[in-house]
Every structure is written in structure tokens, then in C-alpha cells.
Scaffold this motif. Structure first.
Motif, PDB file in Angstrom:
ATOM      1  N   LYS B  42     -31.008  40.075 -90.611  1.00  0.00           N
ATOM      2  CA  LYS B  42     -32.481  39.916 -90.689  1.00  0.00           C
ATOM      3  C   LYS B  42     -32.939  38.513 -89.900  1.00  0.00           C
ATOM      4  O   LYS B  42     -33.809  38.661 -89.226  1.00  0.00           O
ATOM      5  N   SER B  43     -32.444  37.371 -90.235  1.00  0.00           N
ATOM      6  CA  SER B  43     -32.717  36.034 -89.631  1.00  0.00           C
ATOM      7  C   SER B  43     -32.409  36.291 -88.274  1.00  0.00           C
ATOM      8  O   SER B  43     -33.175  35.738 -87.550  1.00  0.00           O
ATOM      9  N   THR B  44     -31.168  36.852 -88.041  1.00  0.00           N
ATOM     10  CA  THR B  44     -30.877  36.727 -86.557  1.00  0.00           C
ATOM     11  C   THR B  44     -31.941  37.540 -85.471  1.00  0.00           C
ATOM     12  O   THR B  44     -32.374  37.098 -84.640  1.00  0.00           O
ATOM     13  N   PHE B 157     -41.883  34.520 -90.839  1.00  0.00           N
ATOM     14  CA  PHE B 157     -41.440  33.844 -91.859  1.00  0.00           C
ATOM     15  C   PHE B 157     -39.914  34.212 -92.327  1.00  0.00           C
ATOM     16  O   PHE B 157     -39.859  35.504 -92.233  1.00  0.00           O
ATOM     17  N   ASP B 158     -39.273  33.306 -92.613  1.00  0.00           N
ATOM     18  CA  ASP B 158     -37.859  33.545 -93.080  1.00  0.00           C
ATOM     19  C   ASP B 158     -37.659  33.173 -94.517  1.00  0.00           C
ATOM     20  O   ASP B 158     -37.458  32.165 -94.844  1.00  0.00           O
ATOM     21  N   GLU B 159     -37.694  34.033 -95.262  1.00  0.00           N
ATOM     22  CA  GLU B 159     -37.493  33.827 -96.707  1.00  0.00           C
ATOM     23  C   GLU B 159     -38.365  32.788 -97.241  1.00  0.00           C
ATOM     24  O   GLU B 159     -37.876  31.874 -97.799  1.00  0.00           O
ATOM     25  N   PRO B 160     -39.613  32.826 -96.906  1.00  0.00           N
ATOM     26  CA  PRO B 160     -40.220  31.447 -97.298  1.00  0.00           C
ATOM     27  C   PRO B 160     -40.439  31.309 -98.795  1.00  0.00           C
ATOM     28  O   PRO B 160     -40.649  30.103 -99.146  1.00  0.00           O
TER      29      PRO B 160
HETATM   30 MG   LIG Z   1     -31.434  34.865 -93.718  1.00  0.00          MG
END
Ligand SMILES: [Mg+2]
Ligand SMILES: Nc1ncnc2c1ncn2[C@@H]1O[C@H](COP(=O)(O)OP(=O)(O)O)[C@@H](O)[C@H]1O
Lengths: 286, 367
Positions: B42-44, B157-160
Motif C-alpha cells: 500500500k505504502s509503496t 494519506f499514509d495511515e494517518p
Molecule cells: Mg505502510
């Protein structure tokens, strides 16, 4: 009861520390107020502040203070500016980075005496030094560094010696810089330069303060490099306070004046430290 | 038509294949959530969209422009990081105005924008503080504010919310939903929490091991998962999945034997050939307990009371455990033997490769 035992148990170390500090200091103060010349033994009468007067009216006194401060500030500026720049450059991964890092740090492991000898004989010698060879290759007259730019030569040597220390501290500090902050700045439209200017430099404020304070302590007392290379000369052109005191004590056998000079150096160090810590200490509380 | 289009995106970290051919198209103003288990990429994917990671192949188009090779500073996207990544030596006001000042926006305008953002996020009393003097929730607000001031094309947003405590997380979730309504800007939101995904998203993208497993509205994913992975991932408690060892094919019915009970399923509803083994999927709310006869029967292992409802964990005689939603006031007890009725229209069947078996509607036509 309990308190007296605590005191009793603490006493040895406190006394030892006191003796350790007080004895040399009071002896220096004592010597600075008597006539104490090794050439005239036995004539150790009290002379008040005359030794101080002698020291301060010595023709070498003002040049020595000037040289001490010039040396200190130049080396501080060179090592901090170059140190920050080089550390930032080697912070990004590239091929052979670890070798480059070791090479950048290695001058720190060379003794000051050896350092001065290397620079004096291999780099700055006007006949067979590397600099002379470069000048000649480019068709210029070789420069006799040690006699034409004595203080500059010493500054060069000392900077070379202390740059690795600055790099070591800054590289470590850069590794602790948060990468997400840099990424956030990049997303905010910052260029590499903006990131360096607005994030890296403030991040380095504290390490810079540490480098400045530690280097100051050592740079005020530079001696070996001067002794080995220029001998304080020509004239007083590269004499600093430490070298002037040595000059008084061992070349003119006047322990009294040398002690006065030593006390003066302590006072100067305190004044410098006061201003530096005030200037730099602001950053420490950030 | 599509605002952000990702085509055949591949990403390798050395030999590790992190993104395996992502195709995705996002409309302007959509709130899209990437969800999936930890390490699924996901983050990638988000960072590749942001330009913080380079893609190995494939392309990204934003607003009609190919941005695949563009530096992240030029993409006009704003990102809120999990760690917030506030600039530590700048005050909140300076954090908010950093991007604007870099873009050489006139001072008056910067002030005006910072003022309006700080008012809308209740940051006014904090403007002169440094990040370390703020609580987690306040930092989160500043990070969001920093993204908003710039009025970017897309928010990332990355796991904010994952560093906030449970109560604050629910509150911030609401605020984000409100913010999206108000601004109408396209948002892409990464989370591993399926509740956040279900509550926030217009569309959810489920990722699994570097590939997109399914894209759809939260309800579509909940009601029509196209694989066992999605079925298990969406919904709390999880969908009951019952591997059926004993499947008997009768003339026009399949009979699944589960312990002492059996479930009958009309063969006519299965379009295409009938697989050799089938996994039955049924959500807890699509079963009910009954005094009389039921398709299955078992013993109540324990009951989880959630206040408004309760979940009965029931052990079948085949040693499988299923979860059934029951009324909070029901008087069933641990250890009691119960019969279970199944709403067969809500059943989902998976084949041996864990894909969904497409079913034809029986009498009712609401599938
Ligand atoms: Mg991540
Ligand atoms: N910089 C990297 N180098 C090598 N592998 C990475 C790197 N970043 C992420 N990965 C790997 O890629 C996979 C996906 O990571 P990530 O996108 O961070 O997962 P998540 O879905 O939890 O956000 C993980 O298996 C991780 O180990």
C-alpha cells in the motif's frame, strides 16, 4: 549522624579533586607573583604584578593574542563549513561511500607532530613539496608557505587535523535526520537546496555547537604544529599564547613570567568560552 | 474522465517484486482507500504516486499529464505521513506556510490562507508552538493543515490515524470525512484498518501481495467479494468460511455435510461447471438460531456481547466453529445445543482456487 557518614565517605574524592586542581593553580598563582628565573636561582623575592606587566608588555604579547584568536576562528569556520558541506555530500548513498568516509575521517588519527611534519616536508616545502610541484607544473613560482604565510600554513595544518572530527559528528547527526521530513518537504515543493537550507542546517545546529565548543578547547592550546613547523616565526608571525608561554619558560628560563602568561591564557579561554557559549548556546536550547 | 490513471505499474526493490502490474483509475473528487494486510504494498503504491519511489515500469497520469518521471516537488500532490513529519524547528504557523513561502506566494496571501486553515482545524491557539509541544492529535491536525493550505490536486494519506488512540481515531476519521465533503478534493488514503476503509471510502482498493485484489464501493466489497481473500478481509467479525470435505452431488442439488447437519444448494444456481471442492461463505448476520430444526446444529462455545448485538461462537460436531449474530437480549447460554438456520440467498461459494463461483439468482433477485 547519617549526613556526617555521607560526608566522610565522599571526603576522599572531594579532597583529591581539590588537591588536583588547587595545588597546580595556587602554585601557578604563587610563581606568577615572585621573581623566579632559572638563571638566577635563590632570588625568589615577591614582585607583585610585575610578571604580568612583563608578559603583557612583551613584544610578542599582542601578536600572540591576535594569532591565537585568528587561528581559533579560522579553523572553526573552515572545519564547520567544510565539515557540513562534505557530510551533506556523502550523506547520499554512492559507490564506495564507506571507503570515502574512512578516508575523510583518517587524518584525525594522525598525531599533531606527525601531521605538522608531513605538511612541512611533503606538502609545503618550496623545493620538493607537493604544492611547489603543482605550482611549477602550472608554470608559477613555488610559494615558500612556512615563511611567507606562516599563520596561514598553521591554520591549514590544524584545519586538516580537525576537519575529520567535524565530519564524524555531522555525518552521525545527518543519519539521525528524519527521512520523512525531507520527503514531506520535497512534496511541499522544496528543492535539494531548500531542504538543506531549511531542514538540514537547523537539524545540525546542536552538533555544530558541540563541535565549536570542543574544538575551541583544543584550538586555544595548539602547540605541536607551531613548534614543529614554524617555531612561532618568522618573528612573532605564528606565535600564539601557548607558544609564547613556552618561549618565556623554556627559552628565557623565566618561570614567573610564564606562570603569569599561563594565568592570562586561562582568563582568555574563559572570555572566549563565555562569548562562544552565549552565541552557540542559544542553539543548544532549541 | 479519469483524473488519476495508473497503468501497468510495476515496482521492484532489487529482486523483490513489490507492485505487480497495478491498473487503477480514479475520478476527480473521489475518496479512494487502499487497504490490505501489512506489507502488501500500500505504502509503496502511494509513495510511487507521490514520486517518492520510482516505478520500474508502467505509467501514472494526473489530470491529463504523464507524471511518471516527474519529481515529487513538481507533482502538486500533498501527503500526510504516519509520523506526521512536521518540521521540528519551525512553529506551527511556519509549518503551515512552508510550501507557500517556497512557492513565493505573496505574504498577505500566505497569512490569509494560514489563517483560514488554522481556523478550520482549530489550530489558532497553537500557531506559535513548536511540534514537540503538541499532543499527537494536534500534530495530526497540523500535518493535515499543512497539506490543505497548498490546495493540491490530490491528497495522499499514509495511515494517518494509526498513531492515535482509539477515541481520537474515530473523531479524526469523522473530521476527515467532513473535510473531504467540504473541499471536494481527490483523496487517496492508505490504511490496514478495514473499518477506516469502509467508513471513509467512496471506493476501496484491496491490495494483496502487490496486486489489486478487488476495487469497489464498500458495500460491493462486503456483499460481492470476488475472492476468499476479500471476503475474509472485509467485515468484523469475519465471514464464516466452511470448507466442505463431504460434498454430495444429487440430481439437482449439492449437499454439503457439516458435522451432523447439511446444507442443500440447488445446482441450477451455479453457472458453469461445478468445482470438485467448494468453500461456503456466510456472514454472521445471515444465520439465525432456532429452537426447532435448522440446517446445522452445534454447541454454544461462548457469547460475545457488544451491547447492541451479540455474537455466538458455535462449535459444530465437525469441530468447525462458526459465528452467528444474535439479538443482545437472547437468553442462550454457553454450552447450550442450538440449531442454525442459514439464509441461502446470502451464501457465497468459493472454488478450489479461492475465487468466487458466480451464482444465478434463485427466486429473489437482489444479488
Ligand atoms: Mg505502510
Ligand atoms: N525500501 C525498501 N527496500 C526493500 N523492500 C522494501 C522497501 N520498502 C518496502 N519494501 C517491501 O515492500 C513490501 C511492501 O511494503 P509497503 O508498501 O511498505 O507495505 P504496506 O502495505 O504495509 O504499506 C514489503 O514487503 C516491504 O518489505
Amino acid at each position: 549522624m547519617k549526613r556526617s557518614i555521607t560526608r566522610l565517605l565522599m571526603a576522599p574524592s572531594v579532597i583529591l579533586l581539590l588537591v588536583w586542581m588547587i595545588v597546580p593553580l595556587s602554585m601557578t598563582i604563587y610563581f606568577s607573583t615572585i621573581r623566579y628565573n632559572l638563571l638566577y636561582p635563590g632570588q625568589n623575592n615577591f614582585v607583585g604584578l610585575m610578571n604580568f606587566e612583563f608578559f603583557m608588555t612583551d613584544p610578542g604579547f599582542l601578536p600572540a593574542i591576535f594569532n591565537t584568536l585568528t587561528l581559533l576562528l579560522s579553523v572553526l569556520i573552515i572545519t564547520v563549513v567544510l565539515g557540513v558541506a562534505l557530510s551533506a555530500l556523502i550523506d547520499k548513498p554512492f559507490f564506495g561511500r564507506s571507503i570515502v568516509r574512512v578516508l575523510l575521517i583518517s587524518p584525525f588519527f594522525i598525531m599533531p607532530t606527525v601531521n605538522a611534519l608531513i605538511w612541512k616536508n611533503m606538502m609545503m616545502n618550496p623545493v620538493y613539496g607537493v604544492f611547489a610541484w603543482i605550482s611549477q607544473t602550472l608554470g608559477f613560482e613555488p610559494i615558500d608557505w612556512l615563511s611567507d604565510f606562516p599563520l596561514g600554513s598553521v591554520i591549514m595544518m590544524v584545519s586538516w587535523q580537525w576537519l575529520p572530527f567535524a565530519i564524524l559528528v555531522f555525518v552521525t547527526a545527518l543519519q539521525s535526520q528524519d527521512t520523512e521530513q525531507k520527503e514531506a518537504a520535497a512534496m511541499d515543493g522544496a528543492t535539494s537546496w531548500d531542504i538543506f537550507r531549511y531542514l538540514t542546517i537547523p537539524h545540525l545546529a546542536r552538533p555544530i555547537a558541540v563541535v565549536v565548543m570542543i574544538e575551541t578547547i583544543f584550538l586555544l592550546a595548539i602547540f605541536a604544529e607551531i613548534f614543529v613547523s614554524t617555531g612561532g616565526g618568522p618573528g612573532y608571525d605564528s606565535t600564539n599564547l601557548a607558544y609564547l608561554i613556552y618561549n618565556q619558560a623554556l627559552l628565557q628560563y623565566d618561570v614567573g613570567v610564564a606562570s603569569a602568561g599561563g594565568l592570562f591564557a586561562v582568563i582568555l579561554a574563559n572570555i572566549v568560552a563565555f562569548f562562544l557559549i552565549r552565541a552557540v548556546g542559544k542553539n543548544l536550547t532549541v | 474522465m479519469s483524473y488519476l490513471a495508473i497503468t501497468e505499474l510495476q515496482k521492484y526493490y532489487d529482486s523483490y517484486h513489490a507492485l505487480r502490474g497495478i491498473n487503477l483509475s480514479i475520478k476527480e473528487g473521489e475518496f479512494v482507500v487502499f487497504v490490505g494486510p501489512s506489507g502488501c504494498g500500500k505504502s509503496t503504491l502511494l509513495r510511487t504516486i507521490a514520486g517518492l519511489e520510482s516505478s520500474s515500469s508502467g505509467s501514472i497520469n494526473l489530470d491529463g499529464r504523464d507524471i511518471t518521471e516527474l519529481a515529487s516537488s513538481k507533482r502538486d500532490l500533498a501527503m500526510v505521513f504516519q509520523s506526521y513529519a512536521l518540521y521540528p524547528h519551525m512553529t506551527v504557523a511556519e509549518n503551515l506556510s512552508f510550501a507557500l513561502r517556497l512557492a513565493k506566494v505573496p505574504d498577505e496571501e500566505v497569512k490569509e490562507k494560514v489563517r483560514s486553515v488554522s481556523a478550520s482545524l482549530q489550530l489558532d491557539p497553537l500557531l506559535e508552538r513548536k511540534p514537540k509541544e503538541l499532543s499527537g492529535g494536534q500534530r495530526q491536525r497540523v500535518a493535515i493543515g499543512r497539506a490543505i493550505v497548498r490546495q493540491p490536486k490530490v491528497f495522499l494519506f499514509d495511515e494517518p490515524l494509526s498513531n492515535l488512540d482509539a477515541a481520537l481515531r474515530v473523531q479524526m476519521r469523522l473530521e476527515l470525512a467532513r473535510l473531504h465533503k467540504k473541499l471536494g478534493t481527490t483523496m487517496i488514503y492508505v490504511t490496514h484498518d478495514q473499518v477506516e476503509a469502509m467508513t471513509l471510502a467512496d471506493r476501496v482498493v484491496i491490495l494483496n501481495a502487490g496486486s489489486i485484489e478487488q476495487v469497489g464501493t464498500p458495500l460491493e466489497l462486503y456483499r460481492q467479494p470476488n475472492s476468499r481473500f476479500v471476503a475474509e478481509f472485509i467485515g468484523t467479525p469475519k465471514m464464516n468460511l466452511l470448507p466442505t470435505e463431504n460434498m454430495i452431488r444429487q440430481e439437482n442439488e449439492l449437499v454439503f455435510q457439516l458435522g451432523a447437519g447439511e446444507i442443500r444448494f440447488p445446482t441450477a444456481r451455479i453457472s458453469g461447471p461445478i468445482p470438485s471442492s467448494i468453500v461456503l461463505g456466510i456472514r454472521p448476520e445471515h444465520m439465525s438460531l432456532s429452537e426447532e430444526k435448522g440446517e446445522l446444529n452445534g454447541r454454544i462455545e461462548l457469547i460475545e456481547h457488544l451491547g447492541s448485538e451479540a455474537y455466538a461462537h458455535i462449535q459444530l460436531s465437525s469441530n468447525q466453529t462458526i459465528i452467528v449474530k444474535v439479538s443482545a437480549r437472547s437468553d442462550i447460554k454457553d454450552g447450550q445445543l442450538v440449531n442454525i438456520n442459514i439464509d441461502r440467498d446470502e451464501m457465497i461459494l468459493f472454488n478450489e482456487s479461492d475465487r468466487v463461483i458466480s451464482l444465478l439468482a434463485e427466486e429473489v433477485e437482489d444479488v
